[in-house]
Scaffold this motif. Sequence first.
Motif, mmCIF file in Angstrom:
data_model
loop_
_atom_site.group_PDB
_atom_site.id
_atom_site.type_symbol
_atom_site.label_atom_id
_atom_site.label_comp_id
_atom_site.label_asym_id
_atom_site.label_seq_id
_atom_site.Cartn_x
_atom_site.Cartn_y
_atom_site.Cartn_z
ATOM 1 N N ILE A 1 -33.187 -50.742 -22.898
ATOM 2 C CA ILE A 1 -34.142 -49.701 -22.474
ATOM 3 C C ILE A 1 -34.416 -48.680 -23.580
ATOM 4 N N CYS A 2 -33.566 -48.637 -24.582
ATOM 5 C CA CYS A 2 -33.690 -47.593 -25.627
ATOM 6 C C CYS A 2 -35.008 -47.732 -26.377
ATOM 7 N N PRO A 3 -35.880 -46.716 -26.311
ATOM 8 C CA PRO A 3 -37.178 -46.822 -26.983
ATOM 9 C C PRO A 3 -37.065 -46.765 -28.503
ATOM 10 N N ARG B 1 -24.269 -35.638 -28.248
ATOM 11 C CA ARG B 1 -23.741 -36.972 -28.553
ATOM 12 C C ARG B 1 -23.273 -37.711 -27.296
ATOM 13 N N HIS B 2 -23.471 -39.015 -27.303
ATOM 14 C CA HIS B 2 -23.043 -39.843 -26.177
ATOM 15 C C HIS B 2 -21.518 -39.912 -26.126
ATOM 16 N N GLU B 3 -21.027 -40.067 -24.900
ATOM 17 C CA GLU B 3 -19.590 -40.300 -24.730
ATOM 18 C C GLU B 3 -19.411 -41.464 -23.781
ATOM 19 N N ARG C 1 -31.762 -42.689 -35.493
ATOM 20 C CA ARG C 1 -32.886 -43.150 -34.681
ATOM 21 C C ARG C 1 -32.966 -42.462 -33.316
ATOM 22 N N CYS C 2 -31.809 -42.136 -32.747
ATOM 23 C CA CYS C 2 -31.763 -41.618 -31.365
ATOM 24 C C CYS C 2 -32.624 -40.360 -31.211
ATOM 25 N N ILE C 3 -33.400 -40.313 -30.116
ATOM 26 C CA ILE C 3 -34.236 -39.139 -29.848
ATOM 27 C C ILE C 3 -33.715 -38.374 -28.616
ATOM 28 N N PHE C 4 -32.518 -38.731 -28.167
ATOM 29 C CA PHE C 4 -31.837 -38.023 -27.068
ATOM 30 C C PHE C 4 -32.695 -37.949 -25.799
ATOM 31 N N CYS C 5 -33.380 -39.051 -25.507
ATOM 32 C CA CYS C 5 -34.243 -39.073 -24.316
ATOM 33 C C CYS C 5 -33.431 -39.250 -23.029
ATOM 34 N N GLY C 6 -32.264 -39.853 -23.127
ATOM 35 C CA GLY C 6 -31.423 -40.038 -21.946
ATOM 36 C C GLY C 6 -31.717 -41.287 -21.133
ATOM 37 N N PHE C 7 -32.635 -42.131 -21.574
ATOM 38 C CA PHE C 7 -32.943 -43.358 -20.822
ATOM 39 C C PHE C 7 -31.713 -44.263 -20.703
ATOM 40 N N CYS C 8 -30.928 -44.320 -21.770
ATOM 41 C CA CYS C 8 -29.749 -45.201 -21.763
ATOM 42 C C CYS C 8 -28.759 -44.761 -20.689
ATOM 43 N N GLU C 9 -28.574 -43.457 -20.557
ATOM 44 C CA GLU C 9 -27.655 -42.920 -19.548
ATOM 45 C C GLU C 9 -28.134 -43.301 -18.147
ATOM 46 N N ALA D 1 -31.840 -47.732 -30.839
ATOM 47 C CA ALA D 1 -30.728 -47.068 -31.518
ATOM 48 C C ALA D 1 -29.366 -47.644 -31.118
ATOM 49 N N ILE D 2 -29.350 -48.475 -30.062
ATOM 50 C CA ILE D 2 -28.054 -48.947 -29.554
ATOM 51 C C ILE D 2 -27.880 -50.431 -29.861
ATOM 52 N N TYR D 3 -26.674 -50.786 -30.282
ATOM 53 C CA TYR D 3 -26.346 -52.191 -30.512
ATOM 54 C C TYR D 3 -25.072 -52.511 -29.733
HETATM 55 S S1 SF4 Z 1 -30.830 -41.199 -25.769
HETATM 56 FE FE1 SF4 Z 1 -32.742 -42.415 -25.802
HETATM 57 S S2 SF4 Z 1 -33.067 -42.838 -27.970
HETATM 58 FE FE2 SF4 Z 1 -30.944 -42.162 -27.785
HETATM 59 S S3 SF4 Z 1 -29.755 -44.023 -27.570
HETATM 60 FE FE3 SF4 Z 1 -30.255 -43.333 -25.491
HETATM 61 S S4 SF4 Z 1 -32.145 -44.379 -24.935
HETATM 62 FE FE4 SF4 Z 1 -31.908 -44.560 -27.150
#
Ligand code: SF4
Length: 156
Positions: free
Chosen positions: A69-71, A47-49, A104-112, A74-76
């Motif tokens: 950037i979230c594919p 989970r994001h923090e 929706r989140c696929i935990f790709c890490g692009f947002c981070e 999932a983020i608003y």
């Molecule tokens: S981890 Fe990937 S899918 Fe999940 S919120 Fe971040 S960018 Fe979007």
Amino acid sequence: MSIVNVLKGFYEILKAMAVTLKYFFTKPLTVQYPKEKIRLYPRFRGRHELQRRPDGLELCVGCGLCAAICPARAIYVEAAENTDDARYSATERYARLYEINYTRCIFCGFCEEACPTGALKLGHEFALARASRGDLVMGKETLLQPATPHAIILED
Ligand code: SF4
Ligand code: SF4
């Protein structure tokens, strides 16, 4: 039924029993969660923090780059201006509304990676099951809380 078939069947049973016995005395791969802690590698994405500065102000400035950037969309994020009476971040703007939809989140890490302030981190919390889909949309009040996952962090 011929004697050959009987012997073949008996042989197959013996083979199956041998496999069972082989694994009966080896260490089980399953983990007795939650009695036993889960072993995770440091790069595990849970989970994001949302992070805070040492003075308690939020690092998120509501720029929305993570949402862009979230594919999985999932983020608003909805930004607002800080005022002298109500200051949440050190800059002009802050995230008035910040939500992540974990259906929706696929935990790709692009947002981070996209976050310019280092506000968004994927932590080690994996216990995300909820009773309803609505509870899987987590807001700032949850994301600002550092989680304490039931895990042992291994060497990378
Ligand atoms: S981890 Fe990937 S899918 Fe999940 S919120 Fe971040 S960018 Fe979007
Ligand atoms: S988490 Fe980072 S990228 Fe997302 S809105 Fe906040 S500052 Fe911008």
